[in-house]
Motif scaffolding. Sequence first.
Motif, mmCIF file in Angstrom:
data_model
loop_
_atom_site.group_PDB
_atom_site.id
_atom_site.type_symbol
_atom_site.label_atom_id
_atom_site.label_comp_id
_atom_site.label_asym_id
_atom_site.label_seq_id
_atom_site.Cartn_x
_atom_site.Cartn_y
_atom_site.Cartn_z
ATOM 1 N N ASP A 128 0.774 -1.124 -0.204
ATOM 2 C CA ASP A 128 -0.010 0.196 0.165
ATOM 3 C C ASP A 128 0.917 1.168 0.136
ATOM 4 O OD1 ASP A 128 -2.207 -1.506 -0.083
ATOM 5 O OD2 ASP A 128 -2.654 -1.239 2.083
ATOM 6 N N TYR B 258 0.598 3.672 -2.935
ATOM 7 C CA TYR B 258 0.060 5.120 -2.692
ATOM 8 C C TYR B 258 1.132 6.100 -3.037
ATOM 9 C CZ TYR B 258 -3.567 2.909 0.144
ATOM 10 O OH TYR B 258 -4.679 2.171 0.436
ATOM 11 N N GLN C 222 -0.311 9.503 -1.425
ATOM 12 C CA GLN C 222 0.009 9.206 0.081
ATOM 13 C C GLN C 222 0.108 10.542 0.845
ATOM 14 O OE1 GLN C 222 4.427 8.591 0.389
ATOM 15 N NE2 GLN C 222 4.044 6.392 1.139
ATOM 16 N N ASP D 24 -8.560 4.228 2.785
ATOM 17 C CA ASP D 24 -7.717 3.168 2.989
ATOM 18 C C ASP D 24 -8.340 1.829 2.934
ATOM 19 O OD1 ASP D 24 -5.021 2.010 3.049
ATOM 20 O OD2 ASP D 24 -5.181 2.149 5.212
ATOM 21 N N THR E 264 -9.056 -0.228 -0.232
ATOM 22 C CA THR E 264 -8.120 -0.892 -0.853
ATOM 23 C C THR E 264 -8.254 -2.221 -0.059
ATOM 24 O OG1 THR E 264 -6.699 1.300 -0.872
ATOM 25 C CG2 THR E 264 -5.804 -0.964 -1.100
ATOM 26 N N HIS E 265 -8.092 -2.066 1.065
ATOM 27 C CA HIS E 265 -8.252 -3.428 2.026
ATOM 28 C C HIS E 265 -9.700 -4.260 1.352
ATOM 29 C CE1 HIS E 265 -5.135 -1.446 4.141
ATOM 30 N NE2 HIS E 265 -5.886 -0.858 4.960
ATOM 31 N N ARG F 193 -9.142 -5.390 -2.252
ATOM 32 C CA ARG F 193 -7.935 -6.857 -2.302
ATOM 33 C C ARG F 193 -8.682 -7.930 -1.711
ATOM 34 N NH1 ARG F 193 -4.033 -4.432 0.868
ATOM 35 N NH2 ARG F 193 -2.743 -3.734 -0.890
ATOM 36 N N THR G 17 -2.865 -6.979 -6.997
ATOM 37 C CA THR G 17 -1.888 -5.724 -6.938
ATOM 38 C C THR G 17 -1.948 -5.168 -8.300
ATOM 39 O OG1 THR G 17 -0.755 -6.719 -5.436
ATOM 40 C CG2 THR G 17 0.326 -4.870 -6.247
#
Length: 328
Positions: A61, A65, A71, A105, A108-109, A112, A126
């Motif tokens: 990540d 990012y 980021q 965030d 993303t998790h 995934r 990814t």
Amino acid sequence: MKPYSRLAYQTIKVAALAGGVGGAKLVVGLANCLPPENLSVIVNTGDDFTHFGLRICPDLDSVMYALGDLQDPTRGWGLAGDTNQVLQALRTLGAPDWFQLGDKDLATHLERTRCLAEGLSLTETTLHLCARLGIRASVLPMSDDPAPTFILTRDGRKLAFQEYFVREHFEPEVAEIDLEAAGRAKPTRKVMDALMEADLVVLCPSNPWVSIDPILRVAGLRDLVQEKPVVAVSPLIQGKAVKGPAAKMFAELGIEPAALQVLAHYGNLVSAFVLDELDALSVQNSELKDIILYSTNTLMQCAQHKFRLADEVLRLGLLVLNQSEKHD
Ligand code: GDP
């Protein structure tokens, strides 16, 4: 050092080995210097874990990012402008709150975890996330197999990496680092191809013990790296880590935290070593055969610093590459 123009290194293929915070900084610089098809980033997955049923890959990540320019610039991890509403609601419910989960965030998790549940590998997942985030360099998990790093503490506990790092703020004294799972993990075809096709390997200024070592421990990867010209960048400046437990780990494992000890740790893998100019005096009289020592300002505090350091690393890489070709 300016023997090569920027154009000269743009045609070489680079594989960079990286963890999260320090790794991602140099990777951003490398991505600025190289065309995306010539940059592969092989990322540590030893920090990965499952939390609330979600697969979390902190180093992947951080690299994604950073490359996607998403980021949070002050923390060096997580997404810029993210909020913590879910975490706060979890707190109200008495759920574990030691691991920071930003609201954006979490997406993303979630995605995934969904992809993995549908049967995609971590590599495929990814690539999908990177494509959606507009990242063109190749970001590759070191393995598709789970390879959790454990920290064995002086007080006799075996902590999963995030328990040590986040929950316990890397306070426990480290007795041993358990990379057995990485040793059992198979490398992916994409990682092997990236290393075999690379003209140059860069070891980013990541924690040698828990970011770079797990990658090198994956079956066969150290041997593939060994065959290439390798430039490593020290994550220690004047015996201190810029962030995180690298220096503390050296000391607790009985080794002086110093740039030269980082080099000693990598041993014969490295052809050229970049250390901070503040450490230049400490290496003046060291007898190191066949290794180029190069000192410069290695502290990356803004985009310009990242670009400049990456440019110097690539120029140095080209020098090593041309020398090794002469000897062939
Ligand atoms: P982590 O998995 O998030 O801990 O990420 P890394 O292992 O990639 O990064 C941690 C290391 O990066 C630490 O040892 C830091 O000293 C190093 N680091 C962070 N920022 C910098 C920097 O600007 N310059 C250098 N030389 N090292 C850095």
